[in-house]
Design an enzyme around this catalytic site. Sequence first.
Site, PDB file in Angstrom:
ATOM      1  N   ARG A  53      16.686  -3.643  -4.312  1.00 18.20           N
ATOM      2  CA  ARG A  53      15.609  -3.782  -3.289  1.00 18.20           C
ATOM      3  C   ARG A  53      16.146  -4.980  -2.310  1.00 18.20           C
ATOM      4  O   ARG A  53      15.910  -4.915  -1.269  1.00 18.20           O
ATOM      5  CB  ARG A  53      14.338  -4.262  -3.879  1.00 18.20           C
ATOM      6  CG  ARG A  53      13.640  -2.983  -4.730  1.00 18.20           C
ATOM      7  CD  ARG A  53      12.193  -3.476  -5.132  1.00 18.20           C
ATOM      8  NE  ARG A  53      12.181  -4.428  -6.125  1.00 18.20           N
ATOM      9  CZ  ARG A  53      12.059  -4.249  -7.406  1.00 18.20           C
ATOM     10  NH1 ARG A  53      12.336  -3.153  -7.922  1.00 18.20           N
ATOM     11  NH2 ARG A  53      11.918  -5.531  -8.007  1.00 18.20           N
ATOM     12  N   LYS A 143      -0.650  -9.408   6.966  1.00 12.87           N
ATOM     13  CA  LYS A 143      -1.224  -8.064   7.203  1.00 12.87           C
ATOM     14  C   LYS A 143      -1.998  -7.913   5.921  1.00 12.87           C
ATOM     15  O   LYS A 143      -1.834  -8.206   4.620  1.00 12.87           O
ATOM     16  CB  LYS A 143      -0.094  -7.239   7.162  1.00 12.87           C
ATOM     17  CG  LYS A 143      -0.604  -5.626   7.218  1.00 12.87           C
ATOM     18  CD  LYS A 143       0.647  -4.551   6.865  1.00 12.87           C
ATOM     19  CE  LYS A 143       0.328  -4.089   5.556  1.00 12.87           C
ATOM     20  NZ  LYS A 143       1.307  -2.855   5.283  1.00 12.87           N
ATOM     21  N   GLU A 184      -5.610  -3.854   9.339  1.00 11.78           N
ATOM     22  CA  GLU A 184      -4.981  -2.557   9.139  1.00 11.78           C
ATOM     23  C   GLU A 184      -6.014  -1.542   8.288  1.00 11.78           C
ATOM     24  O   GLU A 184      -5.958  -1.619   7.069  1.00 11.78           O
ATOM     25  CB  GLU A 184      -3.834  -2.356   8.484  1.00 11.78           C
ATOM     26  CG  GLU A 184      -3.155  -1.026   8.264  1.00 11.78           C
ATOM     27  CD  GLU A 184      -1.794  -0.942   7.675  1.00 11.78           C
ATOM     28  OE1 GLU A 184      -1.451  -2.051   6.910  1.00 11.78           O
ATOM     29  OE2 GLU A 184      -1.438   0.210   7.697  1.00 11.78           O
ATOM     30  N   LYS A 226      -4.218  -2.580  13.400  1.00  4.08           N
ATOM     31  CA  LYS A 226      -3.228  -1.709  13.191  1.00  4.08           C
ATOM     32  C   LYS A 226      -3.928  -0.450  12.713  1.00  4.08           C
ATOM     33  O   LYS A 226      -4.101  -0.453  11.381  1.00  4.08           O
ATOM     34  CB  LYS A 226      -2.397  -2.253  11.914  1.00  4.08           C
ATOM     35  CG  LYS A 226      -1.300  -1.485  11.370  1.00  4.08           C
ATOM     36  CD  LYS A 226      -0.084  -2.194  10.672  1.00  4.08           C
ATOM     37  CE  LYS A 226       0.928  -1.248   9.926  1.00  4.08           C
ATOM     38  NZ  LYS A 226       2.032  -1.717   9.562  1.00  4.08           N
TER      39      LYS A 226
HETATM   40  P1  13P Z   1       3.847   3.551   7.320  1.00  3.77           P
HETATM   41  O1  13P Z   1       4.128   3.104   8.868  1.00  3.77           O
HETATM   42  O2  13P Z   1       4.908   3.992   6.385  1.00  3.77           O
HETATM   43  O3  13P Z   1       2.469   4.077   7.383  1.00  3.77           O
HETATM   44  O4  13P Z   1       3.535   1.893   6.925  1.00  3.77           O
HETATM   45  C1  13P Z   1       2.989   0.932   7.549  1.00  3.77           C
HETATM   46  C2  13P Z   1       2.357  -0.072   6.695  1.00  3.77           C
HETATM   47  O5  13P Z   1       2.420  -1.294   7.182  1.00  3.77           O
HETATM   48  C3  13P Z   1       1.473   0.527   5.882  1.00  3.77           C
HETATM   49  O6  13P Z   1       0.588  -0.808   5.324  1.00  3.77           O
END
Ligand code: 13P
Length: 348
Positions: A53, A143, A184, A226
């Site tokens: 990772r 986020k 998001e 987002k």
């Molecule tokens: P994806 O673009 O793969 O959906 O991931 C964005 C993301 O940060 C999900 O929390």
Amino acid sequence: MEMEHQAMNVKKLSETTVALLADHKGLFAMDESISTCNKRFSDAGIPKTEENRRTYRELIIKTTGLNESISGIILYHETIRQSDEAGIPFIKTIEDAGIVPGIKVDIGTEDLAGFLGEKITEGLDGLRYRLKEYARMGARFAKWRAAILIGQEIPSRNCIISNANALARYAALCQECSLVPIVEPEVMMLGSHSSKKCYQVTREVLSTVFEQLYLQNITLESMILKPNMILPGQDSGEKNTAEKIAENTIKCLMECVPPAVPGIAFLSGGQSPREASNRLNAMNQISASNLPWKLTFSFGRALQQTALAIWEGDDLNKVSAQQEIYHRVKCNRAANIGLYSDEMERRD
Ligand code: 13P
């Protein structure tokens, strides 16, 4: 003193927001939790070790020219503490490249008690102290992802309100710590629903999120939304052109997102890399006609999927994988100016 502190706070938030949305660049989400990253490795036949990772994340952040298209990188709590092979902390490499480091701070989803098939995002307990620690480590934005599933009779009103309330409480704590919150609320592509249903649910989710952000006194000028694009469920069989998706997505956003929000950075949510670029491009072509917010990307899979398949955990493939990352971020920056085309994908 208090006034001075407040003023500095706002200035810092504003500087970070401006940096993240500058120059048509986008965000790189490499904040997969250990279990999600391991799953992606499993699917690609890569051994699921901490060292793999670390090596993989080092490969991404040391991609030459990443900063031409990327303004911010979202890290995970394991990753933010890691260093490259030479012992240089990832955060330093990111900052030295002129990229803003950020951090995923939710701790994932759990079943929403009493509401079969629905999820609630966890992580508010002790969040203020974790945010302070991340800020000390150098993170400038954060986020939090809420996952809203569409199915028979779901999402419930309670699921939407509970997740929106958690997003707003998270956003308030971020702004208190001078971290720009990326908010998001993801309406998932899983399922067989129509794009019309996705529109209705996304509209309700976004309106509820902004109602909750208002209640929590969020400075809208210092956050980034987002969201998902308006897409049919992946098992629906419905096909939409990029133009149709762009039109529906912008219409939905116009109905729900206040003009004080400076930027909208889309998630990719399981779209193929080219689909995601094409649809972002179509939206930015429409946005040339004066939308109140900047539109950009904050993709995870749509930036990483093809590179991960090339890397396969083998150092011999590192440079090719980095070239693929460079290519994908460049395509998406072009999409932010409405200049992406199939031509760009030809690299012979
Ligand atoms: P994806 O673009 O793969 O959906 O991931 C964005 C993301 O940060 C999900 O929390």
